[in-house]
Design a protein around this motif. Sequence first.
Motif, short mmCIF file in Angstrom:
data_model
loop_
_atom_site.label_atom_id
_atom_site.label_comp_id
_atom_site.label_asym_id
_atom_site.label_seq_id
_atom_site.Cartn_x
_atom_site.Cartn_y
_atom_site.Cartn_z
N TYR A 111 34.87 67.67 58.66
CA TYR A 111 35.28 65.79 59.60
C TYR A 111 34.85 65.25 58.84
CZ TYR A 111 37.55 66.17 63.63
OH TYR A 111 38.30 67.26 64.71
N VAL A 114 30.96 59.09 59.31
CA VAL A 114 31.10 58.12 59.25
C VAL A 114 30.02 56.85 60.09
CG1 VAL A 114 32.47 55.81 59.74
CG2 VAL A 114 33.42 57.29 59.00
N PRO A 120 31.62 55.23 55.69
CA PRO A 120 31.89 56.57 55.14
C PRO A 120 30.79 57.53 53.76
CG PRO A 120 34.16 55.49 55.15
CD PRO A 120 32.60 54.39 54.83
N THR A 123 30.98 64.24 53.97
CA THR A 123 31.89 65.79 54.95
C THR A 123 30.33 66.61 55.78
OG1 THR A 123 33.40 65.38 53.41
CG2 THR A 123 33.59 67.10 54.70
N ASP A 158 36.36 61.82 66.18
CA ASP A 158 37.29 61.44 66.56
C ASP A 158 38.64 62.55 66.00
OD1 ASP A 158 40.11 60.28 66.44
OD2 ASP A 158 38.92 58.00 65.94
N GLU A 159 39.11 63.39 66.65
CA GLU A 159 39.85 64.08 66.43
C GLU A 159 41.14 63.72 65.86
OE1 GLU A 159 42.37 68.18 68.09
OE2 GLU A 159 41.46 66.71 70.16
N ASP A 160 41.88 62.66 66.52
CA ASP A 160 43.14 61.78 65.37
C ASP A 160 42.79 61.65 63.40
OD1 ASP A 160 44.49 61.87 67.75
OD2 ASP A 160 43.68 60.43 68.32
N THR A 161 41.17 61.14 64.16
CA THR A 161 40.69 60.30 62.06
C THR A 161 40.63 61.48 61.84
OG1 THR A 161 39.18 59.48 63.50
CG2 THR A 161 41.44 58.08 62.88
N LYS A 162 39.62 62.68 62.27
CA LYS A 162 39.00 63.11 61.51
C LYS A 162 37.50 62.95 60.86
CE LYS A 162 42.12 67.04 62.14
NZ LYS A 162 42.01 67.65 63.96
N GLU A 163 36.88 61.68 62.08
CA GLU A 163 35.92 61.63 61.49
C GLU A 163 34.73 62.18 62.44
OE1 GLU A 163 37.80 57.91 59.86
OE2 GLU A 163 37.02 57.67 61.35
N HIS A 165 31.94 60.24 63.77
CA HIS A 165 30.67 58.46 63.80
C HIS A 165 29.02 59.32 64.37
CE1 HIS A 165 34.46 56.16 63.41
NE2 HIS A 165 34.73 57.33 63.75
#
Length: 198
Positions: A111, A114, A120, A123, A158-163, A165
């Motif tokens: 992920y 951020v 950002p 990783t 955030d599973e949708d954006t692979k982020e 936070h």
Amino acid sequence: MNLDESYELGYVVKTHGLRGQLVAELDVDSVDDYRRVEEVFVERPAGSGKLHRFGVERLTPQAGTRVLLKLKTVDRIEDAELFRGLKLYRPLVDLPELEEDQFYFHEVVGYAVVDANLGPLGTVESFYELPEQVLLAMRYQGQEVLIPVVDELIQHADEDTKELHVTLPDGLLDIYLNPGAPDDEDDAEPSEDAQAAK
């Protein structure tokens, strides 16, 4: 099943008694959740990447996260000794569901990290599970940065954006980017006047 499809449940500490029982340390929040587990997988030989299935005859919680483990077909101390130090695994699909704002470590590897203020950063590479705390390892400007996994710093995944936070404390990144920088004027070279006064 292979290692990519499994998670590490714990490891065998030593044998117990003469009838094949094992003492195992589980890396879980609640040992009670695993009282009725029916099977575990063991990597044999260690480091081979080959997992072998063993039925669980009995799992009895002890102090802390230690358990007494009796595997089916392991009935003698000589057989149990072969498990000493080996890791125990379970299928990823059997992991309990978490609350909406929680995540398993393996899920967020890769992920993007951020920060709430800096944006950002890098990783997620891995996690280090130390006795006193868990650290998230992130690659930032070519350096490995370690972030304590605590609620104050890790906000949500955030599973949708692979982020992932986060809100990092001021100065954390500087520690890794400038490890040799002096902390204050006391670390600086003495001035010519100071040298002359000696």
